[in-house]
Design an enzyme around this catalytic site. Structure first.
Site, PDB file in Angstrom:
ATOM      1  N   SER A 184       0.844  -1.203   0.000  1.00  0.00           N
ATOM      2  CA  SER A 184       0.000   0.000   0.000  1.00  0.00           C
ATOM      3  C   SER A 184       0.873   1.243   0.000  1.00  0.00           C
ATOM      4  CB  SER A 184      -0.876   0.018   1.257  1.00  0.00           C
ATOM      5  OG  SER A 184      -1.412   1.302   1.482  1.00  0.00           O
ATOM      6  N   TYR A 197      -1.676  -0.969  10.319  1.00  0.00           N
ATOM      7  CA  TYR A 197      -1.908  -1.389   8.934  1.00  0.00           C
ATOM      8  C   TYR A 197      -0.735  -0.953   8.045  1.00  0.00           C
ATOM      9  CZ  TYR A 197      -3.943  -1.048   4.199  1.00  0.00           C
ATOM     10  OH  TYR A 197      -4.160  -1.137   2.847  1.00  0.00           O
TER      11      TYR A 197
END
Ligand code: NAI
Ligand code: BUO
Length: 292
Positions: A184, A197
């Site tokens: 990401s 995350y």
């Protein structure tokens, strides 16, 4: 089928809304994400290959499944429990003339990852491409509120799961085969409310680099894709309505991305076209973020 691509929909404003639980579902999204770009024509780049896509029932994974199908790959889609989305993906994928099997499994369980790979071998006799895509996120503004349970879920899904899948797949992979990991943009620029995350995505990027070095002499390539803000079930299932509405507005391009806009990168990294690339991450994020 709601989302054949129209360029005109890419810039569409979306009114904020949320979903009750994670994983979210694609069939309840309005507007539906664009997962099948009609300008994308396959040319047999993955013909004769067999791919597993974890998290392939919806979102980015679904768009990757459709592009792989257009390129001629047979597919196994692994997902947690969103049966309706998985059935719909299977139907679309099969409409491109390839075989597709779907299987619900829990990527946090090593035994179930092994079963997903065995299911693939039982059905197709081989495995050439692993796309590690299943993931979770739990936006939390107050760092002190990140519970042990949340931390475990995020790391066990996003990191352990990727490693379990790679370990299960490896005995079946041969020279020329490939692993593609979804990381990401948050791994590169951080995120104040997606702290653990982002850390898992940093781990996925490092895993990609290290595993690529480990497997280079076997001719198995390991690369990654780092999406920016993309319109998928993950977004309304984890962000509040205002964030959903504004998702992607902060990017230089001023908009969210659609799953169909990432799929060609996954095709590239799985195919012979990227035969001299390993340990790399492609950044698809609307521009401007640090990408080193
Ligand atoms: N949508 C976005 O803006 C971005 C997404 N990503 C990455 O994309 C992935 C998420 O996919 P999206 O396509 O966005 O959303 P999505 O909601 O369509 O996909 C999430 C997938 O993860 C699967 N999953 C979750 N927990 C699982 C478990 N325990 N076992 C098996 N499968 C499980 C779900 O079944 C679902 O298919 C994650 O890896 C996330 O980090 C990365 C950057 C941005
Ligand atoms: C950037 C990112 O990872 C999300 C989920 O928005």
């Amino acid at each position: 089928m709601s989302s054949k691509n129209k360029y005109g929909r890419i810039d569409e404003e979306i009114k904020g809304y949320t979903q009750e639980e994670q994983p979210g579902t694609e069939h309840t999204m309005d507007p539906a994400p664009i997962y099948d770009a009609d300008y994308y024509k396959g040319s047999g780049k993955l013909k004769g290959k067999v791919a597993i896509i974890t998290g392939g029932d919806s979102g980015i994974g679904r768009a990757v499944a459709v592009a792989y199908a257009k390129e001629g790959a047979d597919l196994v889609i692994g997902y947690l429990d969103e049966d309706k989305d998985a059935e719909e993906t299977k139907e679309v994928v099969q409409s491109y003339g390839v075989r597709c099997e779907i299987k619900s499994f829990d990527v946090t369980k090593k035994s179930e990852c092994k079963e997903l790979v065995e299911f693939t071998i039982d059905n197709f006799g081989k495995l050439n491409i692993l796309v590690n895509h299943a993931g979770v996120q739990y936006p939390t503004e107050d760092f002190l509120e990140i519970t042990e349970e949340q931390l475990k879920s995020t790391f066990e899904t996003n990191v352990y799961g990727f490693i379990f899948m790679a370990q299960a797949a490896l005995p079946h992979l041969e020279k020329g085969d490939a692993i593609v990991n979804t990381t990401s943009v948050t791994a590169y620029r951080g995120s104040p409310e997606l702290i653990e995350y982002s850390a898992t995505n940093g781990a996925i990027t490092s895993l990609t680099r290290s595993l690529s070095a480990n497997l280079a002499d076997k001719g198995i390539r390991v690369n990654g894709v780092a999406p920016g803000p993309i319109y998928t079930p993950l977004i309304p299932a984890t962000f509040d309505a205002e964030k959903v509405e504004k998702h992607g507005h902060e990017t230089p391009m001023g908009r969210r991305g659609q799953p169909s806009e990432l799929a060609p990168c996954y095709v590239l990294l799985a195919s012979e076209d990227s035969s001299y690339m390993t340990g790399q991450v492609l950044h698809v994020n609307g521009g401007g973020f640090t990408t080193t």
